[in-house]
Design a protein around this motif. Structure first.
Motif, PDB file in Angstrom:
ATOM      1  N   GLU A  93       1.949  -4.702  -3.195  1.00 14.70           N
ATOM      2  CA  GLU A  93       1.212  -3.955  -4.209  1.00 14.70           C
ATOM      3  C   GLU A  93       0.230  -3.027  -3.502  1.00 14.70           C
ATOM      4  O   GLU A  93      -0.708  -3.494  -2.859  1.00 14.70           O
ATOM      5  N   PRO A  94       0.408  -1.716  -3.580  1.00 11.79           N
ATOM      6  CA  PRO A  94      -0.532  -0.795  -2.930  1.00 11.79           C
ATOM      7  C   PRO A  94      -1.915  -0.884  -3.574  1.00 11.79           C
ATOM      8  O   PRO A  94      -2.040  -0.873  -4.803  1.00 11.79           O
ATOM      9  N   ALA A 126      -0.824   6.049  -9.400  1.00  9.89           N
ATOM     10  CA  ALA A 126      -0.339   4.942  -8.571  1.00  9.89           C
ATOM     11  C   ALA A 126      -1.251   3.725  -8.620  1.00  9.89           C
ATOM     12  O   ALA A 126      -0.865   2.649  -8.159  1.00  9.89           O
ATOM     13  N   GLY A 127      -2.461   3.880  -9.149  1.00  8.08           N
ATOM     14  CA  GLY A 127      -3.386   2.760  -9.242  1.00  8.08           C
ATOM     15  C   GLY A 127      -4.003   2.363  -7.917  1.00  8.08           C
ATOM     16  O   GLY A 127      -4.313   1.180  -7.699  1.00  8.08           O
ATOM     17  N   VAL A 128      -4.204   3.324  -7.017  1.00  8.32           N
ATOM     18  CA  VAL A 128      -4.813   3.025  -5.718  1.00  8.32           C
ATOM     19  C   VAL A 128      -6.168   3.715  -5.612  1.00  8.32           C
ATOM     20  O   VAL A 128      -6.445   4.691  -6.310  1.00  8.32           O
ATOM     21  N   ILE A 153      -3.056   0.232   2.502  1.00 10.77           N
ATOM     22  CA  ILE A 153      -3.110  -1.225   2.569  1.00 10.77           C
ATOM     23  C   ILE A 153      -2.642  -1.784   1.238  1.00 10.77           C
ATOM     24  O   ILE A 153      -3.057  -1.327   0.171  1.00 10.77           O
ATOM     25  N   GLY A 154      -1.768  -2.769   1.312  1.00 10.62           N
ATOM     26  CA  GLY A 154      -1.292  -3.446   0.112  1.00 10.62           C
ATOM     27  C   GLY A 154      -1.239  -4.939   0.334  1.00 10.62           C
ATOM     28  O   GLY A 154      -1.367  -5.423   1.470  1.00 10.62           O
ATOM     29  N   LEU A 205       6.350   5.736  -6.650  1.00 10.67           N
ATOM     30  CA  LEU A 205       7.415   4.898  -7.187  1.00 10.67           C
ATOM     31  C   LEU A 205       7.014   3.446  -7.384  1.00 10.67           C
ATOM     32  O   LEU A 205       7.846   2.624  -7.780  1.00 10.67           O
ATOM     33  N   ASN A 206       5.751   3.108  -7.122  1.00  8.97           N
ATOM     34  CA  ASN A 206       5.361   1.698  -7.222  1.00  8.97           C
ATOM     35  C   ASN A 206       5.438   1.172  -8.644  1.00  8.97           C
ATOM     36  O   ASN A 206       5.741  -0.010  -8.854  1.00  8.97           O
ATOM     37  N   GLY A 207       5.183   2.013  -9.644  1.00 11.49           N
ATOM     38  CA  GLY A 207       5.308   1.558 -11.026  1.00 11.49           C
ATOM     39  C   GLY A 207       6.729   1.190 -11.378  1.00 11.49           C
ATOM     40  O   GLY A 207       6.988   0.177 -12.057  1.00 11.49           O
ATOM     41  N   MET A 208       7.683   1.991 -10.926  1.00 12.25           N
ATOM     42  CA  MET A 208       9.092   1.687 -11.173  1.00 12.25           C
ATOM     43  C   MET A 208       9.499   0.411 -10.451  1.00 12.25           C
ATOM     44  O   MET A 208      10.245  -0.419 -10.999  1.00 12.25           O
TER      45      MET A 208
END
Length: 343
Positions: A93-94, A126-128, A153-154, A205-208
């Protein structure tokens, strides 16, 4: 010099913006002001981050995009997407990004503002959060206007996804068309006239990927890669080498837009070698292909996802292409660059 955003937008970067004195401070304040709520740095020499105990993922990348500003994106958007996607494809998770900028003397501050707005908006999507940064100024001719570096960092909430988790018989899924990013940038750069019909696929693309985690059985998506520099060919050769197995893809299944293929043919480019900034290659257990496709199709960035091939039993490091006539040819790994530098 006023620190107000509007008063700066008509000005240009000068060497004194990199001296560490007043102009540097004012430039940093400008940057922080534009980034707004996505920046949580405290102006200390290091960020102090609340990271949950456990395994973390970390990646870094530099961006020297040419051209740095184009029709539907810019170097700022690519910098966030590239780093976020690298974290997400390994199953993390980023959470946090750093942002380092190398600015060329003479760069219009309005252009810097454009890139910062893209960084801010893409980070929000992206929520970062951006937690630390650095700015350096170089002389005229020493950079292409603006270079960026981001470190991400994730955190892992499950086991990391590795290439070696892929098995014989696993299907290869592409989340969308290939080649559009390369053709768009080349068209903008060279004035080819395709840029209005072929747009860059740049996207976080992290949401997908999160939607896959929610709806697909654990472990069914064995591994993922974002198909960036080197294109699909580079990804397939990387997996073939890691697995010691031949990878086979169907030429007719490759998602290439008509206009992209036309432009690629004109330029002598094979879309399989073209860079992308919003396309995933997923290696999926055969029994989970339908649910993976259904989940991807429900997401904005995966509506055109398709199966393009599979991992074969043959213990040979090669990538094979099955043509429309059924003939099999080898996709050779490029020794160097087929294309001029884009990113």
């Amino acid at each position: 010099m006023s620190t107000g955003t509007e008063s700066l937008l008509d000005q240009h970067i000068v060497l004194d913006h990199g001296t560490g004195a007043r102009l540097s401070r004012e430039l940093v304040e400008f940057v922080v002001g534009v980034l707004g709520d996505v920046y949580i740095g405290e102006m200390e020499d290091s960020a102090m981050l609340p990271i949950p105990a456990g395994r973390i993922a970390m990646t870094t990348d530099s961006f020297v995009v040419d051209p740095p500003f184009f029709g539907n994106g810019d170097i700022g958007k690519i910098a966030v997407c590239g780093t976020v996607n690298d974290l997400a494809v390994v199953g993390a998770e980023p959470l946090y990004l750093t942002l380092a900028m190398i600015l060329e003397t003479g760069l219009p501050i309005a252009r810097l503002h454009q890139a910062l707005v893209s960084i801010r908006d893409t980070a929000r999507e992206a929520g970062v959060k951006i937690v630390a940064g650095d700015t350096k100024v170089v002389g005229e001719g020493e950079a292409d206007g603006i270079f960026l570096n981001t470190t991400g960092i994730g955190v892992f909430h499950e086991e990391p996804k590795r290439m070696t988790d892929v098995r014989v018989g696993d299907r290869i899924v592409l989340s969308g068309p290939i080649g559009n990013h390369t053709i768009h940038l080349l068209s903008v750069r060279e004035g080819l006239g395709f840029e209005q019909r072929v747009v860059s696929d740049c996207a976080p693309l992290n949401g997908m990927i999160d939607s896959l985690r929610d709806k697909v059985p654990a472990g069914a998506v064995r591994s993922m890669r974002d198909v960036t520099r080197g294109g699909l060919s580079a990804v397939l050769h990387e997996y073939s080498s890691a697995l010691g197995r031949a990878v086979r893809v169907e030429e007719s299944a490759l998602p290439v837009d008509h206009e992209t293929r036309m432009a690629a043919d004109m330029l002598g480019i094979n879309p399989i070698n073209a860079a992308n900034e919003g396309c995933l290659a997923l290696f999926v257990a055969p029994e989970a292909v339908d649910v993976v496709l259904e989940t991807l199709h429900a997401h904005e960035y995966g509506r055109r996802a398709v199966v393009i091939g599979e991992i074969t039993e043959r213990a040979e490091k090669s990538v094979e292409m099955v043509g429309a006539d059924g003939r099999i040819s080898e996709v050779e790994e490029l020794m160097g660059a087929e294309l001029p530098r884009l990113c």
